[in-house]
Design a protein around this motif. Structure first.
Motif, mmCIF file in Angstrom:
data_model
loop_
_atom_site.group_PDB
_atom_site.id
_atom_site.type_symbol
_atom_site.label_atom_id
_atom_site.label_comp_id
_atom_site.label_asym_id
_atom_site.label_seq_id
_atom_site.Cartn_x
_atom_site.Cartn_y
_atom_site.Cartn_z
ATOM 1 N N MET A 8 0.889 -1.177 -0.028
ATOM 2 C CA MET A 8 0.055 0.179 -0.055
ATOM 3 C C MET A 8 0.682 1.186 -0.062
ATOM 4 S SD MET A 8 -2.742 1.349 2.959
ATOM 5 C CE MET A 8 -2.477 0.051 3.827
ATOM 6 N N PRO A 9 0.719 2.146 -0.876
ATOM 7 C CA PRO A 9 1.647 3.291 -1.030
ATOM 8 C C PRO A 9 1.049 4.392 0.047
ATOM 9 C CG PRO A 9 0.023 3.296 -3.084
ATOM 10 C CD PRO A 9 -0.028 1.887 -2.160
ATOM 11 N N PHE A 10 2.192 4.922 0.678
ATOM 12 C CA PHE A 10 1.984 6.112 1.638
ATOM 13 C C PHE A 10 2.528 7.093 0.775
ATOM 14 C CE2 PHE A 10 1.810 2.505 4.608
ATOM 15 C CZ PHE A 10 1.028 2.620 5.284
ATOM 16 N N GLY A 11 2.234 8.379 1.343
ATOM 17 C CA GLY A 11 2.554 9.790 0.936
ATOM 18 C C GLY A 11 1.742 10.425 -0.041
ATOM 19 N N CYS A 12 2.209 11.384 -0.728
ATOM 20 C CA CYS A 12 1.188 12.275 -1.659
ATOM 21 C C CYS A 12 1.657 11.740 -3.043
ATOM 22 C CB CYS A 12 2.174 13.526 -1.790
ATOM 23 S SG CYS A 12 1.610 14.388 0.068
ATOM 24 N N PRO A 13 0.552 11.792 -3.838
ATOM 25 C CA PRO A 13 0.818 11.260 -5.291
ATOM 26 C C PRO A 13 1.901 12.288 -5.979
ATOM 27 C CG PRO A 13 -1.346 12.451 -4.768
ATOM 28 C CD PRO A 13 -0.893 12.300 -3.733
ATOM 29 N N ASP A 14 2.508 11.851 -7.159
ATOM 30 C CA ASP A 14 3.114 12.887 -7.951
ATOM 31 C C ASP A 14 2.439 14.203 -8.416
ATOM 32 O OD1 ASP A 14 5.397 11.246 -7.660
ATOM 33 O OD2 ASP A 14 4.901 10.132 -9.457
ATOM 34 N N LEU A 15 3.165 15.042 -8.137
ATOM 35 C CA LEU A 15 2.740 16.483 -8.683
ATOM 36 C C LEU A 15 2.461 16.652 -10.090
ATOM 37 C CD1 LEU A 15 4.225 18.709 -5.749
ATOM 38 C CD2 LEU A 15 2.032 17.825 -5.773
ATOM 39 N N THR A 16 1.772 17.510 -10.612
ATOM 40 C CA THR A 16 1.518 17.832 -11.945
ATOM 41 C C THR A 16 2.805 18.900 -12.017
ATOM 42 O OG1 THR A 16 0.026 19.421 -11.768
ATOM 43 C CG2 THR A 16 -0.884 17.003 -12.408
ATOM 44 N N GLN A 17 3.129 19.444 -13.353
ATOM 45 C CA GLN A 17 3.743 20.535 -13.583
ATOM 46 C C GLN A 17 3.092 21.806 -12.925
ATOM 47 O OE1 GLN A 17 5.144 20.476 -17.672
ATOM 48 N NE2 GLN A 17 7.441 20.749 -17.001
ATOM 49 N N GLU A 18 1.970 21.733 -13.413
ATOM 50 C CA GLU A 18 1.336 23.152 -13.015
ATOM 51 C C GLU A 18 1.164 23.253 -11.607
ATOM 52 O OE1 GLU A 18 -3.507 24.707 -13.291
ATOM 53 O OE2 GLU A 18 -2.995 22.919 -14.589
ATOM 54 N N GLN A 19 1.078 22.127 -10.632
ATOM 55 C CA GLN A 19 1.058 22.127 -9.451
ATOM 56 C C GLN A 19 2.191 22.573 -8.952
ATOM 57 O OE1 GLN A 19 -0.295 18.124 -8.995
ATOM 58 N NE2 GLN A 19 -2.237 18.764 -8.018
ATOM 59 N N GLU A 20 3.306 21.863 -9.397
ATOM 60 C CA GLU A 20 4.831 22.211 -8.906
ATOM 61 C C GLU A 20 5.003 23.825 -9.015
ATOM 62 O OE1 GLU A 20 7.962 19.768 -9.958
ATOM 63 O OE2 GLU A 20 6.717 17.941 -9.888
ATOM 64 N N ILE A 26 4.804 -1.540 8.294
ATOM 65 C CA ILE A 26 4.666 -1.417 6.926
ATOM 66 C C ILE A 26 4.953 -0.246 6.052
ATOM 67 C CG2 ILE A 26 2.687 -3.288 7.369
ATOM 68 C CD1 ILE A 26 0.907 -1.109 6.842
ATOM 69 N N ALA A 27 5.386 0.667 6.817
ATOM 70 C CA ALA A 27 5.780 1.911 5.950
ATOM 71 C C ALA A 27 7.262 1.918 5.585
ATOM 72 C CB ALA A 27 5.647 3.075 6.972
ATOM 73 N N MET A 28 7.501 1.666 4.463
ATOM 74 C CA MET A 28 8.794 1.402 4.065
ATOM 75 C C MET A 28 9.382 2.567 2.902
ATOM 76 S SD MET A 28 9.008 -1.921 5.345
ATOM 77 C CE MET A 28 10.156 -3.015 4.623
ATOM 78 N N HIS A 29 10.750 2.530 2.774
ATOM 79 C CA HIS A 29 11.222 3.407 2.009
ATOM 80 C C HIS A 29 12.417 2.924 1.527
ATOM 81 C CE1 HIS A 29 13.682 5.512 5.307
ATOM 82 N NE2 HIS A 29 14.328 5.155 4.388
ATOM 83 N N TRP A 30 13.012 3.434 0.217
ATOM 84 C CA TRP A 30 14.370 2.805 -0.379
ATOM 85 C C TRP A 30 15.247 3.285 0.355
ATOM 86 C CZ3 TRP A 30 14.149 -1.486 -3.151
ATOM 87 C CH2 TRP A 30 12.972 -1.823 -3.533
ATOM 88 N N GLY A 63 19.438 1.127 -2.172
ATOM 89 C CA GLY A 63 18.830 0.156 -3.094
ATOM 90 C C GLY A 63 17.897 -1.188 -2.452
ATOM 91 N N LYS A 64 17.792 -0.807 -1.019
ATOM 92 C CA LYS A 64 16.883 -1.816 -0.107
ATOM 93 C C LYS A 64 15.753 -1.098 0.151
ATOM 94 C CE LYS A 64 21.487 -3.852 1.528
ATOM 95 N NZ LYS A 64 22.105 -3.839 2.609
ATOM 96 N N LEU A 65 14.745 -1.934 0.293
ATOM 97 C CA LEU A 65 13.292 -1.531 0.968
ATOM 98 C C LEU A 65 13.713 -1.635 2.418
ATOM 99 C CD1 LEU A 65 10.752 -0.347 -0.009
ATOM 100 C CD2 LEU A 65 9.842 -2.608 -0.054
ATOM 101 N N VAL A 66 13.545 -0.452 3.245
ATOM 102 C CA VAL A 66 13.707 -0.732 4.741
ATOM 103 C C VAL A 66 12.633 0.097 5.492
ATOM 104 C CG1 VAL A 66 16.169 -0.784 4.639
ATOM 105 C CG2 VAL A 66 15.103 1.480 4.822
ATOM 106 N N VAL A 67 12.293 -0.339 6.755
ATOM 107 C CA VAL A 67 11.230 0.221 7.682
ATOM 108 C C VAL A 67 11.613 1.997 7.516
ATOM 109 C CG1 VAL A 67 10.316 0.622 9.743
ATOM 110 C CG2 VAL A 67 10.596 -1.775 8.971
ATOM 111 N N ASP A 68 10.534 2.801 7.248
ATOM 112 C CA ASP A 68 10.813 4.071 7.087
ATOM 113 C C ASP A 68 10.577 4.675 8.777
ATOM 114 O OD1 ASP A 68 10.590 6.850 6.999
ATOM 115 O OD2 ASP A 68 9.482 6.735 5.143
ATOM 116 N N PRO A 69 11.534 5.314 9.446
ATOM 117 C CA PRO A 69 11.424 5.822 10.465
ATOM 118 C C PRO A 69 10.570 7.172 10.795
ATOM 119 C CG PRO A 69 13.737 6.505 9.784
ATOM 120 C CD PRO A 69 12.974 5.601 8.761
#
Length: 181
Positions: free
Chosen positions: A1-13, A49-53, A56-62
């Protein structure tokens, strides 16, 4: 399950001006952010279950970017927590360290959904002994989690039994709380 914000559009950025900081930031006369809370001597609320890269490895996100707001009032600091992944006691410790003031209230999520009843009582004892028993306005991940298979501790009930209804209040969407700066 992805956490965080979706990618922003160029207009939003183009419309955004993020000013990221690990340090506390004053954002209004009586309101500042905590910045990152890296000192975590007490239990935190990090989700396994909150992970990040990392390298090069997927680890628990602090979840170091978990931050809270601090409202300075005439009667003390009011901590407004979003998720408290840093751990509510770690947040309280950090706020008193940076402000040198008592904590009047905690509003939001204490993320104790996975704490045992004994761990909740430990938090209650610390809130009473170290932080002058702040008022608690609590909501969702304090003791409820949207996934039915995850253990739920009745944290709010435990705290209400310990401190009473006048100290521990439910804080649902639309709740109005007033403090004087």
């Amino acid at each position: 399950m992805p956490f965080g914000c979706p990618d922003l559009t160029q207009e939003q950025e183009v419309k955004l001006d993020f000013q990221l900081s690990e340090q506390p930031q004053q954002i209004a006369r009586c309101l500042k952010t905590t910045g990152e809370i890296v000192e975590r001597n007490e239990k935190d609320g990090v989700e396994l279950i909150a992970m990040h890269w990392e390298d090069g490895k997927l680890v628990v996100d602090p979840i170091l970017d978990d931050l809270s707001l601090v409202l300075s009032t005439k009667k003390g600091e009011v901590i407004i927590v979003g998720c408290a992944h840093s751990g509510i006691l770690n947040i309280c410790n950090y706020v008193t360290k940076i402000t040198k003031k008592r904590i009047k209230a905690i509003i939001g999520v204490t993320h104790m959904v996975r704490y045992s009843p004994d761990e909740v009582m430990y938090v209650a004892n610390q809130l009473e002994k170290k932080y002058d028993c702040p008022d608690l306005y609590l909501n969702h991940c304090t003791d409820k989690f949207p996934m039915p298979f995850i253990k739920k501790t009745k944290t709010i009930n435990i705290l209400k039994k310990r401190f009473g209804q006048e100290k521990v209040k439910n804080c649902y969407v639309g709740t109005k709380i007033t403090f004087e700066c």
